[in-house]
Design a protein around this motif. Sequence first.
Motif, PDB file in Angstrom:
ATOM      1  N   LYS A  24      39.556  41.790  32.969  1.00  0.00           N
ATOM      2  CA  LYS A  24      39.084  40.443  33.220  1.00  0.00           C
ATOM      3  C   LYS A  24      40.255  39.505  33.470  1.00  0.00           C
ATOM      4  O   LYS A  24      40.205  38.691  34.389  1.00  0.00           O
ATOM      5  CB  LYS A  24      38.236  39.942  32.051  1.00  0.00           C
ATOM      6  N   LEU A  25      41.286  39.640  32.682  1.00  0.00           N
ATOM      7  CA  LEU A  25      42.442  38.770  32.827  1.00  0.00           C
ATOM      8  C   LEU A  25      43.244  39.116  34.092  1.00  0.00           C
ATOM      9  O   LEU A  25      43.734  38.227  34.780  1.00  0.00           O
ATOM     10  CB  LEU A  25      43.347  38.866  31.595  1.00  0.00           C
ATOM     11  N   VAL A  26      43.407  40.391  34.322  1.00  0.00           N
ATOM     12  CA  VAL A  26      44.270  40.815  35.406  1.00  0.00           C
ATOM     13  C   VAL A  26      43.527  40.896  36.744  1.00  0.00           C
ATOM     14  O   VAL A  26      44.072  40.556  37.783  1.00  0.00           O
ATOM     15  CB  VAL A  26      44.909  42.180  35.073  1.00  0.00           C
ATOM     16  N   LEU A  27      42.282  41.327  36.708  1.00  0.00           N
ATOM     17  CA  LEU A  27      41.589  41.601  37.966  1.00  0.00           C
ATOM     18  C   LEU A  27      40.465  40.613  38.277  1.00  0.00           C
ATOM     19  O   LEU A  27      40.415  40.057  39.367  1.00  0.00           O
ATOM     20  CB  LEU A  27      41.041  43.027  37.918  1.00  0.00           C
ATOM     21  N   PHE A  28      39.561  40.386  37.380  1.00  0.00           N
ATOM     22  CA  PHE A  28      38.371  39.584  37.687  1.00  0.00           C
ATOM     23  C   PHE A  28      38.696  38.114  37.963  1.00  0.00           C
ATOM     24  O   PHE A  28      38.188  37.541  38.924  1.00  0.00           O
ATOM     25  CB  PHE A  28      37.328  39.692  36.566  1.00  0.00           C
ATOM     26  N   LYS A  29      39.556  37.494  37.110  1.00  0.00           N
ATOM     27  CA  LYS A  29      39.871  36.085  37.325  1.00  0.00           C
ATOM     28  C   LYS A  29      40.583  35.868  38.663  1.00  0.00           C
ATOM     29  O   LYS A  29      40.196  34.959  39.417  1.00  0.00           O
ATOM     30  CB  LYS A  29      40.685  35.527  36.166  1.00  0.00           C
ATOM     31  N   PRO A  30      41.619  36.623  39.025  1.00  0.00           N
ATOM     32  CA  PRO A  30      42.256  36.409  40.331  1.00  0.00           C
ATOM     33  C   PRO A  30      41.298  36.694  41.496  1.00  0.00           C
ATOM     34  O   PRO A  30      41.312  35.971  42.495  1.00  0.00           O
ATOM     35  CB  PRO A  30      43.427  37.387  40.336  1.00  0.00           C
ATOM     36  N   VAL A  31      40.464  37.728  41.332  1.00  0.00           N
ATOM     37  CA  VAL A  31      39.518  38.037  42.406  1.00  0.00           C
ATOM     38  C   VAL A  31      38.499  36.905  42.543  1.00  0.00           C
ATOM     39  O   VAL A  31      38.150  36.497  43.661  1.00  0.00           O
ATOM     40  CB  VAL A  31      38.832  39.406  42.147  1.00  0.00           C
ATOM     41  N   GLN A  32      38.046  36.364  41.428  1.00  0.00           N
ATOM     42  CA  GLN A  32      37.106  35.244  41.488  1.00  0.00           C
ATOM     43  C   GLN A  32      37.762  34.002  42.106  1.00  0.00           C
ATOM     44  O   GLN A  32      37.126  33.265  42.856  1.00  0.00           O
ATOM     45  CB  GLN A  32      36.569  34.926  40.090  1.00  0.00           C
ATOM     46  N   LYS A  33      39.065  33.798  41.792  1.00  0.00           N
ATOM     47  CA  LYS A  33      39.781  32.680  42.400  1.00  0.00           C
ATOM     48  C   LYS A  33      39.883  32.876  43.915  1.00  0.00           C
ATOM     49  O   LYS A  33      39.699  31.931  44.687  1.00  0.00           O
ATOM     50  CB  LYS A  33      41.178  32.530  41.790  1.00  0.00           C
ATOM     51  N   ILE A  34      40.183  34.106  44.341  1.00  0.00           N
ATOM     52  CA  ILE A  34      40.291  34.403  45.774  1.00  0.00           C
ATOM     53  C   ILE A  34      38.940  34.207  46.448  1.00  0.00           C
ATOM     54  O   ILE A  34      38.843  33.606  47.523  1.00  0.00           O
ATOM     55  CB  ILE A  34      40.840  35.835  45.984  1.00  0.00           C
ATOM     56  N   ILE A  35      37.893  34.715  45.788  1.00  0.00           N
ATOM     57  CA  ILE A  35      36.539  34.568  46.351  1.00  0.00           C
ATOM     58  C   ILE A  35      36.172  33.087  46.438  1.00  0.00           C
ATOM     59  O   ILE A  35      35.613  32.634  47.444  1.00  0.00           O
ATOM     60  CB  ILE A  35      35.514  35.365  45.526  1.00  0.00           C
ATOM     61  N   GLN A  39      35.405  31.070  49.768  1.00  0.00           N
ATOM     62  CA  GLN A  39      34.128  30.363  49.908  1.00  0.00           C
ATOM     63  C   GLN A  39      34.368  28.902  50.280  1.00  0.00           C
ATOM     64  O   GLN A  39      33.696  28.351  51.148  1.00  0.00           O
ATOM     65  CB  GLN A  39      33.315  30.453  48.611  1.00  0.00           C
ATOM     66  N   GLU A  40      35.373  28.318  49.627  1.00  0.00           N
ATOM     67  CA  GLU A  40      35.713  26.925  49.924  1.00  0.00           C
ATOM     68  C   GLU A  40      36.199  26.793  51.367  1.00  0.00           C
ATOM     69  O   GLU A  40      35.823  25.858  52.072  1.00  0.00           O
ATOM     70  CB  GLU A  40      36.808  26.459  48.947  1.00  0.00           C
ATOM     71  N   LYS A  44      34.438  24.737  54.342  1.00  0.00           N
ATOM     72  CA  LYS A  44      35.197  23.741  55.087  1.00  0.00           C
ATOM     73  C   LYS A  44      35.059  24.002  56.591  1.00  0.00           C
ATOM     74  O   LYS A  44      34.798  23.072  57.380  1.00  0.00           O
ATOM     75  CB  LYS A  44      36.667  23.797  54.664  1.00  0.00           C
ATOM     76  N   GLN A  45      35.209  25.250  57.018  1.00  0.00           N
ATOM     77  CA  GLN A  45      35.072  25.601  58.426  1.00  0.00           C
ATOM     78  C   GLN A  45      33.642  25.346  58.916  1.00  0.00           C
ATOM     79  O   GLN A  45      33.430  24.873  60.041  1.00  0.00           O
ATOM     80  CB  GLN A  45      35.470  27.060  58.669  1.00  0.00           C
ATOM     81  N   PHE A  46      32.673  25.663  58.073  1.00  0.00           N
ATOM     82  CA  PHE A  46      31.277  25.413  58.445  1.00  0.00           C
ATOM     83  C   PHE A  46      31.034  23.914  58.627  1.00  0.00           C
ATOM     84  O   PHE A  46      30.385  23.500  59.595  1.00  0.00           O
ATOM     85  CB  PHE A  46      30.338  25.990  57.369  1.00  0.00           C
ATOM     86  N   ASN A  47      31.577  23.114  57.701  1.00  0.00           N
ATOM     87  CA  ASN A  47      31.425  21.652  57.822  1.00  0.00           C
ATOM     88  C   ASN A  47      32.120  21.121  59.074  1.00  0.00           C
ATOM     89  O   ASN A  47      31.583  20.253  59.769  1.00  0.00           O
ATOM     90  CB  ASN A  47      31.971  20.952  56.579  1.00  0.00           C
TER      91      ASN A  47
END
Length: 161
Positions: A24-35, A39-40, A44-47
């Motif tokens: 969770k610390l090493v993989l899930f949090k960075p992957v969630q940040k990247i996702i 998404q952001e 932004k591109q869609f807007n």
Amino acid sequence: MLEISPESIILTVVNLLILLVALKLVLFKPVQKIIAARQEEADKQFNEATKKQEEAEEMKSQYEDSLAEVHKEKKNILDAAREDADEQYQKIVNDARSEAKHIKKKAAVEAEAQKEQILKGAEKEIADIIVNAASKVVGEQSGFKSDAALFDEFLNKAGEE
């Protein structure tokens, strides 16, 4: 063989929990940040694409309005040109008719003048013939005064008729 003991089960569960926390610390949090970042960026591109599409729609509307205005202006110019051409046509036709009337009147006046000249010429020839005939009849009595008197008499009689 394989022994299942409560200690090994507890150690396995603890290992799994440690592994889960580490992942969770090493993989899930960075992957969630990247996702989340992706998404952001996609939002932004869609807007931006939506904004560009709205601008394009607005420009299209302005283009259609200006095109309609150009067509309207073109129609007005063509109508004005047609009216000018019609006015010029009418003016040319009226001028031609007026000129034709003028030429016809002038021709009639010239014809009348020629008729008068022909009549005067005929009168003079007839008068000369009469004078010659009268001088032959009268003989040697002819002279300027008698010729003039005969001519005047002939003109008076011709004028009466």
